[in-house]
Design an enzyme around this catalytic site. Sequence first.
Site, PDB file in Angstrom:
ATOM      1  N   CYS A   1      -8.683   4.369  -5.328  1.00 44.05           N
ATOM      2  CA  CYS A   1      -9.995   5.019  -5.204  1.00 44.05           C
ATOM      3  C   CYS A   1     -10.618   5.244  -6.581  1.00 44.05           C
ATOM      4  CB  CYS A   1      -9.822   6.358  -4.487  1.00 44.05           C
ATOM      5  SG  CYS A   1     -11.374   7.113  -3.998  1.00 44.05           S
TER       6      CYS A   1
ATOM      7  N   ARG B   1     -18.392   4.946   6.059  1.00 41.30           N
ATOM      8  CA  ARG B   1     -17.507   5.975   5.513  1.00 41.30           C
ATOM      9  C   ARG B   1     -18.038   6.490   4.182  1.00 41.30           C
ATOM     10  NH1 ARG B   1     -12.926   7.224   2.414  1.00 41.30           N
ATOM     11  NH2 ARG B   1     -11.362   8.396   3.600  1.00 41.30           N
TER      12      ARG B   1
END
Length: 514
Positions: A331, A429
């Site tokens: 991430c 998302r």
Amino acid sequence: MADYLISGGTGYVPEDGLTAQQLFASADGLTYNDFLILPGFIDFIADEVDLTSALTRKITLKTPLISSPMDTVTEADMAIAMALMGGIGFIHHNCTPEFQANEVRKVKKFEQGFITDPVVLSPSHTVGDVLEAKMRHGFSGIPITETGTMGSKLVGIVTSRDIDFLAEKDHTTLLSEVMTPRIELVVAPAGVTLKEANEILQRSKKGKLPIVNDCDELVAIIARTDLKKNRDYPLASKDSQKQLLCGAAVGTREDDKYRLDLLTQAGVDVIVLDSSQGNSVYQIAMVHYIKQKYPHLQVIGGNVVTAAQAKNLIDAGVDGLRVGMGCGSICITQEVMACGRPQGTAVYKVAEYARRFGVPIIADGGIQTVGHVVKALALGASTVMMGSLLAATTEAPGEYFFSDGVRLKKYRGMGSLDAMEKSSSSQKRYFSEGDKVKIAQGVSGSIQDKGSIQKFVPYLIAGIQHGCQDIGARSLSVLRSMMYSGELKFEKRTMSAQIEGGVHGLHSYEKRLY
């Protein structure tokens, strides 16, 4: 007597370490590597440590481990394996609603007591139909009824022994010619208890036990393989119908309501609302919608990293919270969006707030070692969600490939351009489905083959138990109580301390964990 010695017994013990409240009182954000837990007193063996912990308000797991809803981590194989070992898996939604619902269905059908909706065929079906069912569902012991449906008169059963040695030209053979006829079957009457049915199955040495009513109509079936699984996996996470627990991820947009309908029809037990930033009007509206339409369904909100974010979702009615923003190995949200929080601080702050309302939290992201799992649980997390730790295992989706002689599997963040290009679910998302220019919040990479989680998860479980033993906590509930009472003590680590705590001073070494 030397002047540095203190006489008069050992009643005096100086204050040592920091409480969790003191540790996180500073303005600095802390990760798992920034602190250690001070040891306590051991008066029990590690195997006695109870790892039972809440996933949501109404679902409790015997193992506090969860697989992440990522398309390179969790599909049916991973969810089945996690549930068998006492955890749970969340099926990703970077796919069609139909595919996701079918993966949930595979998990729910995998291990059951009385199977009330098995695959059923008729005498007029062919051997090819059995082989197709075996390929689709993974088993071949199929009951045969007059009409090919449940509730119809039982006329036989077809198992792999009946068809194993048939040539391809025989695949059009009718099942009436190859099935084991009803007269040779061992059956049990409707109303038999699960224990009695299991005893009949054991005595008969058969693979399947059909359950029939007074009219000899098929009402259920029991499989020998399920008996073996019950014996081999005593911690398995199951619902009231003895089916494995299974979770699934959905988004927060209008078209996700159709996906939700299919998942509930497939028997999903818990939904996680999958968003990188859960404190949104979209997620709050979706929580209200789910609670109104499916009040029995447990809903986990997130992701959040502050008490203010958590408040809005708790007020909306979530049954659990997923904590973490930008801390996963794949991430880059913190780097690109300038938003997020160090995971140690996020877990403590949200857990401390949410516990007042009986809402368990999931520590999601930043887990690199079993020690990190112990630290997350000690900071108030009820369960820990893992992505990279489970990626590249046998049960993870995807094919292995070789690079420079190393066996690898692909692993990618759901915010990576790779994942976004596969499905719009990943774009939603990260609130980017309408953007002309996609902003990646994750990367794609590869991880070395870890083997099966059948070996890896037991290692994690044993590691957590030994960590709790060193701390002096007989259970995870005791561990959290010690933390909130101030009995559990922590200490910050300098960078030098972190180096000292790792392997150092060797010319070379081999690090084998299990």
